[in-house]
Design a protein around this motif. Structure first.
Motif, PDB file in Angstrom:
ATOM      1  N   GLU A  31      25.287 -13.102  40.741  1.00 41.25           N
ATOM      2  CA  GLU A  31      25.292 -14.340  39.962  1.00 41.25           C
ATOM      3  C   GLU A  31      24.918 -14.091  38.504  1.00 41.25           C
ATOM      4  N   VAL A  34      30.563 -15.620  45.792  1.00 42.55           N
ATOM      5  CA  VAL A  34      29.733 -15.658  44.585  1.00 42.55           C
ATOM      6  C   VAL A  34      30.592 -15.472  43.341  1.00 42.55           C
ATOM      7  N   HIS A  35      31.514 -14.534  43.373  1.00 41.93           N
ATOM      8  CA  HIS A  35      32.355 -14.301  42.202  1.00 41.93           C
ATOM      9  C   HIS A  35      33.304 -15.466  41.944  1.00 41.93           C
ATOM     10  N   GLN A  67      31.332 -18.014  40.158  1.00 43.51           N
ATOM     11  CA  GLN A  67      31.107 -17.640  38.764  1.00 43.51           C
ATOM     12  C   GLN A  67      32.356 -17.879  37.917  1.00 43.51           C
TER      13      GLN A  67
END
Length: 229
Positions: free
Chosen positions: A100, A201-202, A205
């Protein structure tokens, strides 16, 4: 501190366990990389800023300053050098926090030094990008693989190398639904057992950085993700 120079570029290794640092240095050097080693966080951050390595390999649990904090400070400086974290096997919270904060990948201890070298090489290969790939456009998003740039309504986005590759892969086939396992294999280059949480998570983001265009990256529940206007 240990340093060596070679033709593939300099890799910064920040690891307080000296036997691990020495092993990583040996394998990277054997593969043609220059290596600079530091054993605490503050010295690691200073080295990253001074030496401008091609990749940073950061242990998360470091004396003085954790690897996640080094990454956070580099990203705050506008430095998007690829970062690979070294983590203990049970530190999932730290791994997710590292991603993150702008990390590109992680390797869990104990690990194969050959695998780490492969991850470093994979990051650099993706960051170089295929020079002749066409520009990809979806709504206000324009991704230029040759220049490694993404704009939204003409404004340049600051993406990590892995975030760029993930977005580029989705934009390469608009409307195609990719499973998390497919994205891991194509973008990160390793098998599904590594954990699909990395993909989630990516994606989060990338969406956060896309702002009003975040809706273009759509979750297909129970399957994966697609880029679709």
């Amino acid at each position: 501190m240990t340093e060596s120079q070679a033709g593939k570029g300099l890799v910064l290794v920040v690891e307080d366990e000296r036997p691990i640092a020495d092993l990583v240095r040996m394998y990277l050097t054997r593969d043609g990389f220059g290596v600079h080693v530091e054993h605490d966080g503050a010295a690691g951050l200073a080295a990253a800023r001074r030496l401008r390595p091609v990749v940073c390999v950061l242990d998360i649990a470091l004396p003085g300053m954790e690897g996640t904090e080094i990454c956070r400070k580099l990203r705050a400086d506008g430095d998007w050098t690829p970062v690979i974290f070294l983590t203990a096997r049970d530190d999932e919270v730290d791994r997710i926090l590292g991603l993150e904060l702008g990390g590109d990948d992680y390797v869990t201890k104990p690990f194969s030094p050959r695998e780490l070298v492969a991850r470093v090489k994979g990051l650099l290969r993706r960051a170089a990008g295929p020079p002749d790939s066409p520009v990809r456009t979806l709504g206000p998003v324009v991704l230029d693989p040759g220049r490694r740039q993404v704009t939204v309504d003409g404004s340049l986005l600051a993406l990590t190398p892995t975030e760029f590759d993930l977005l580029g892969h989705l934009l390469g086939r608009p409307g195609r639904v990719f499973t998390r396992e497919e994205l891991l294999a194509s973008v990160w280059g390793y098998a599904s057992h590594a954990g699909t949480r990395t993909v989630d998570v990516h994606v989060a983001q990338v969406r956060a950085k896309l702002g009003d265009a975040a809706h273009l990256i759509r979750t297909v529940r129970g399957v994966g993700y697609t880029a679709d206007a």
